[in-house]
Design a protein around this motif. Structure first.
Motif, PDB file in Angstrom:
ATOM      1  N   LEU A  49       2.454  92.967  30.640  1.00  0.00           N
ATOM      2  CA  LEU A  49       3.794  93.568  29.888  1.00  0.00           C
ATOM      3  C   LEU A  49       4.711  94.033  30.888  1.00  0.00           C
ATOM      4  N   ASN A  50       5.819  93.490  31.074  1.00  0.00           N
ATOM      5  CA  ASN A  50       6.871  93.997  32.016  1.00  0.00           C
ATOM      6  C   ASN A  50       8.065  94.266  31.193  1.00  0.00           C
ATOM      7  N   PHE A  51       8.921  95.021  31.918  1.00  0.00           N
ATOM      8  CA  PHE A  51      10.294  95.365  31.356  1.00  0.00           C
ATOM      9  C   PHE A  51      11.156  95.271  32.679  1.00  0.00           C
ATOM     10  N   GLY A  52      12.330  94.440  32.614  1.00  0.00           N
ATOM     11  CA  GLY A  52      13.020  94.183  33.491  1.00  0.00           C
ATOM     12  C   GLY A  52      14.501  93.570  33.021  1.00  0.00           C
ATOM     13  N   ALA A  53      15.504  93.670  34.232  1.00  0.00           N
ATOM     14  CA  ALA A  53      16.782  93.310  33.917  1.00  0.00           C
ATOM     15  C   ALA A  53      16.918  91.780  33.568  1.00  0.00           C
ATOM     16  N   PHE A  54      17.636  91.445  32.426  1.00  0.00           N
ATOM     17  CA  PHE A  54      17.718  90.058  32.269  1.00  0.00           C
ATOM     18  C   PHE A  54      19.036  89.452  32.882  1.00  0.00           C
ATOM     19  N   ILE A  55      19.038  88.638  33.864  1.00  0.00           N
ATOM     20  CA  ILE A  55      20.097  88.103  34.559  1.00  0.00           C
ATOM     21  C   ILE A  55      20.422  86.743  34.284  1.00  0.00           C
ATOM     22  N   PHE A 112      11.679  93.544  27.259  1.00  0.00           N
ATOM     23  CA  PHE A 112      10.237  93.293  27.664  1.00  0.00           C
ATOM     24  C   PHE A 112       9.917  91.871  27.453  1.00  0.00           C
ATOM     25  N   SER A 113       8.825  91.709  28.253  1.00  0.00           N
ATOM     26  CA  SER A 113       8.169  90.135  28.340  1.00  0.00           C
ATOM     27  C   SER A 113       6.681  90.469  28.474  1.00  0.00           C
ATOM     28  N   LEU A 114       6.158  89.550  27.964  1.00  0.00           N
ATOM     29  CA  LEU A 114       4.574  89.299  28.190  1.00  0.00           C
ATOM     30  C   LEU A 114       4.242  87.974  28.493  1.00  0.00           C
ATOM     31  N   LEU A 115       3.711  87.953  29.581  1.00  0.00           N
ATOM     32  CA  LEU A 115       3.350  86.557  30.147  1.00  0.00           C
ATOM     33  C   LEU A 115       1.922  86.683  31.017  1.00  0.00           C
ATOM     34  N   GLU A 139       1.202  96.895  19.021  1.00  0.00           N
ATOM     35  CA  GLU A 139       2.046  96.724  18.010  1.00  0.00           C
ATOM     36  C   GLU A 139       3.409  97.181  18.087  1.00  0.00           C
ATOM     37  N   HIS A 140       3.770  98.014  18.810  1.00  0.00           N
ATOM     38  CA  HIS A 140       5.099  98.606  19.061  1.00  0.00           C
ATOM     39  C   HIS A 140       5.871  97.429  19.904  1.00  0.00           C
ATOM     40  N   VAL A 141       5.129  97.009  20.913  1.00  0.00           N
ATOM     41  CA  VAL A 141       5.556  96.004  21.652  1.00  0.00           C
ATOM     42  C   VAL A 141       6.278  94.617  20.758  1.00  0.00           C
ATOM     43  N   TRP A 142       5.386  94.315  19.938  1.00  0.00           N
ATOM     44  CA  TRP A 142       5.862  93.367  19.142  1.00  0.00           C
ATOM     45  C   TRP A 142       7.209  93.745  18.332  1.00  0.00           C
ATOM     46  N   GLU A 143       7.424  94.939  18.065  1.00  0.00           N
ATOM     47  CA  GLU A 143       8.602  95.445  17.341  1.00  0.00           C
ATOM     48  C   GLU A 143       9.840  95.464  18.274  1.00  0.00           C
ATOM     49  N   LEU A 144       9.586  95.357  19.766  1.00  0.00           N
ATOM     50  CA  LEU A 144      10.548  95.334  20.568  1.00  0.00           C
ATOM     51  C   LEU A 144      10.734  93.716  21.124  1.00  0.00           C
ATOM     52  N   LYS A 145      10.085  92.837  20.349  1.00  0.00           N
ATOM     53  CA  LYS A 145      10.465  91.503  20.974  1.00  0.00           C
ATOM     54  C   LYS A 145      11.851  91.058  20.967  1.00  0.00           C
ATOM     55  N   GLN A 146      12.440  90.437  22.196  1.00  0.00           N
ATOM     56  CA  GLN A 146      13.825  90.225  22.214  1.00  0.00           C
ATOM     57  C   GLN A 146      14.807  91.293  21.723  1.00  0.00           C
ATOM     58  N   ILE A 147      14.300  92.646  21.948  1.00  0.00           N
ATOM     59  CA  ILE A 147      15.323  93.776  21.621  1.00  0.00           C
ATOM     60  C   ILE A 147      15.765  94.374  22.918  1.00  0.00           C
ATOM     61  N   ARG A 148      17.076  94.533  22.975  1.00  0.00           N
ATOM     62  CA  ARG A 148      17.900  94.945  24.226  1.00  0.00           C
ATOM     63  C   ARG A 148      17.904  96.474  24.226  1.00  0.00           C
ATOM     64  N   PHE A 149      17.655  96.714  25.793  1.00  0.00           N
ATOM     65  CA  PHE A 149      17.984  98.130  26.168  1.00  0.00           C
ATOM     66  C   PHE A 149      19.129  97.976  27.386  1.00  0.00           C
TER      67      PHE A 149
END
Length: 616
Positions: free
Chosen positions: A171-177, A199-202, A236-246
């Motif tokens: 589970l990673n959070f990073g800048a989308f470039i 957020f991404s899950l891989l 469960e909260h990670v699912w809520e943040l799917k494709q959500i931008r910060f």
């Protein structure tokens, strides 16, 4: 006919919701709960009120929900009672963490049963049972990774008995470039929040390859003592943040800060993010997680480079020559003079050559010639296996000093005495307390120094935006570049006085390990300076920077010589000596002596004794 029926249906739904709604006072109480603020990523605004770190309208159900936790809670509660035929678009499916919490807090036993096939399938595939905080160590050659990085590994229930961590999820959070930004633009946009963070899950094996192989970074794995239920509600909260931008900021709203927020979701009552109001340096956040009692064990995964150096460390010079020859041409395996070597030494040489081949192709596409070369060496290794490789575990990164530094110094320049007051926001220089930091690495960001001379004369001595140095020694097998970059304002000698100028400079060269704890370096440098005395808006200079760095029993010692030669004939040279005495883990005493020369004035000598307090 259709309009009256629609109005009737809406009125019926409203009646159901109103009949099921708790008292207004209960809703206001829940809207003030810390956990609801965590679910919405809310913080108190600088001028009062609330704001959410989430910068995506798709995350909120209420108009203005990003600034109104109470309105967002009311809208969520109403959406939970929507018709079940919405399927995966139903609020219960989109917001499983909100649903669970509100169901528990308000005893919502009358919620309709909704089939959430997408969430159920995803959750079953991840199968969250436990979590590991992963810290890839700092990597100076990547602007986004200079301070290290953190991510979470999500493990299944049988990870210790039947599974492998490589099969877990990362589970990673990073800048989308999008596109290819150069390093300078990347650093600037990262500082200013110019990238969206996602957020991404891989698969974890992909992150292992990226960090320990592609970037040659050590990995530290901190197993957390989260229960399966706590791990599950975090997912469960990670699912809520799917494709959500910060908005992504390098120093505060970054990978580490976002993961601390997730841990506060997993275990209500944790106060992790409150410790980082200005900056969130990954090593500091790891320390905060440990101090919160969340870590139960620590594992270490050495990088490919560290494994290569550990395997070849016991080899003699002639044996290292064989390693290079084998890595260049596996046919050397059949040469008679190579076969005359003792079998145990050939085992080490062959394994070292294989690791060198794999190191050289790091980040490259698979090549048939390289694959064949590796296969030949693997065959030789299988016929004559080396002993198990044991890599010495370095000092844990959280044992290093705190990131922010307060400085107080007393000194003299020429016949003038002064007091100096300084603040550095981050992070570490060549002389700072050494525990937990690699030798020859420096990252300084946002450093301010002010001097008070006799007669209560105050001067801005320097304002550093950034100062980065990577002094990596050349080895018989590897020849990495050493380099440095710096930018900001500093005082330079102008006759008997000095002048504040703006500068940007950098350089490249090599460093050498001259002995145990002794590093020598020599770099060619270039400088751009804005100096009103020079006439031109920007004046270029070429120069050099060389010296010795010695880790001794008292701390670190640096002897350095620098020179800058400008196109207009100006020449500056400087010789400096500094010794840091480590008084405590987070306290250092630094003695500095500097002699500077220009072609227009006599040399100036500066002496300073400086106390440095590392804190957050």
């Amino acid at each position: 006919m259709l309009r009256p029926l629609l109005l009737l249906a809406l009125c019926s739904l409203s009646a159901v919701v109103l009949a099921s709604s708790p008292p207004v006072s209960a809703l206001h109480r829940l809207a003030d709960e810390t956990y609801w603020h965590s679910l919405g990523h809310y913080e108190r605004g600088k001028l009062g009120g609330w704001r959410s770190y989430v910068d995506d309208d798709d995350f909120f159900l209420a108009e203005g929900g990003e600034q109104d936790p109470a309105a967002e809670l009311a809208a969520t509660l109403a959406a939970l009672y929507a018709p079940a035929d919405q399927g995966d678009r139903h609020a219960q499916c989109v917001y499983p963490a909100r649903t669970r919490w509100l169901r528990e807090q308000l005893s919502l036993t009358d919620l309709l049963a909704v089939e959430c096939s997408e969430f159920t399938t995803w959750y079953a595939e991840v199968a969250p049972h436990s979590a590991v905080l992963v810290f890839p160590a700092a990597y100076l050659n990547s602007p986004s990774s200079m301070f290290g990085h953190t991510l979470l590994r999500i493990d299944q229930a049988d990870i210790d008995t039947q599974g492998s961590p490589l099969l877990s999820s990362a589970l990673n959070f990073g800048a989308f470039i999008e596109g290819l930004d150069n390093s300078i633009l990347y650093a600037w946009r990262g500082l200013m929040g110019g990238y969206p963070g996602l957020f991404s899950l891989l698969p974890y094996r992909e992150k292992i390859g990226e960090y320990s192989r592609l970037e040659n970074r050590d990995l530290w794995e901190y197993r957390l003592n989260l229960t399966p239920d706590e791990t599950g509600q975090m997912l469960e909260h990670v699912w809520e943040l799917k494709q959500i931008r910060f908005d992504y900021f390098f120093f505060d709203e970054n990978c580490s800060y976002r993961l601390l927020e997730l841990l506060e979701i997993a275990r209500p009552g944790l106060r992790l993010t409150a410790q980082f109001p200005l900056t969130a340096i990954p090593a500091d956040t790891v320390r905060a997680v440990i101090d919160a009692g969340l870590v139960e064990s620590i594992d270490y995964r050495p990088s490919r480079e560290r494994e290569l150096l550990a395997r070849t460390e016991p080899l003699e010079t002639e044996e290292l020559n064989w390693v290079r020859q084998l890595a260049d041409d596996p046919q050397v395996l059949e040469q008679s003079d190579y076969l005359e070597l003792p079998a145990d030494r050939r085992a080490l040489i062959q394994d070292g050559a294989y690791r060198l081949v794999r190191y050289r192709v790091t980040g490259e596409e698979r090549d048939a010639a390289n694959a064949a070369q590796s296969y030949r060496l693997l065959q030789a290794i299988n016929r004559n296996p080396p002993p198990r490789l044991e890599v010495e575990r370095p000092v844990l990164p959280e044992y290093g000093h705190e990131s922010r530094t307060l400085q107080f110094g007393l000194g003299s320049r020429g016949d003038q005495t002064f007091a100096e007051y300084g603040l550095r926001m981050a992070y570490h220089d060549l002389l700072d307390n050494r525990e937990g930091f690699p030798m020859g690495a420096q990252i300084e960001i946002a450093q301010l120094r002010i001097r008070q001379y006799e007669g209560n004369r105050w001067k801005l001595q320097r304002l550093d935006l950034a100062g980065i140095r990577s002094l990596t020694p050349v080895t018989p097998l590897l020849r990495p570049w050493s380099w440095q970059l710096a930018a900001g304002l500093e005082r330079v000698p102008e006759g008997d006085q000095d002048r504040l100028v703006g500068h940007f400079n950098g350089g490249g060269g090599f460093a050498w390990q001259l002995g145990d704890g002794l590093l020598g370096f020599a770099l060619a440098t270039a400088r751009l300076e804005h100096n009103p005395d020079f006439g031109a808006a920007i004046s270029p200079a070429a120069g050099f920077d060389s010296g010795l760095l010695w880790r001794n029993g008292a701390g670190n010692l640096l002897l350095e010589a620098r020179g800058d030669y400008f196109h207009n004939g100006e020449a500056r040279r400087r010789i400096s000596f500094a010794q840091q005495f480590e008084l405590h883990d987070d306290i250092g005493l630094r003695l500095g002596l500097e002699r500077s020369f220009t072609h227009r004035a006599d040399g100036q000598t500066e002496v300073q004794l400086q106390l440095r307090w590392y804190y957050y």
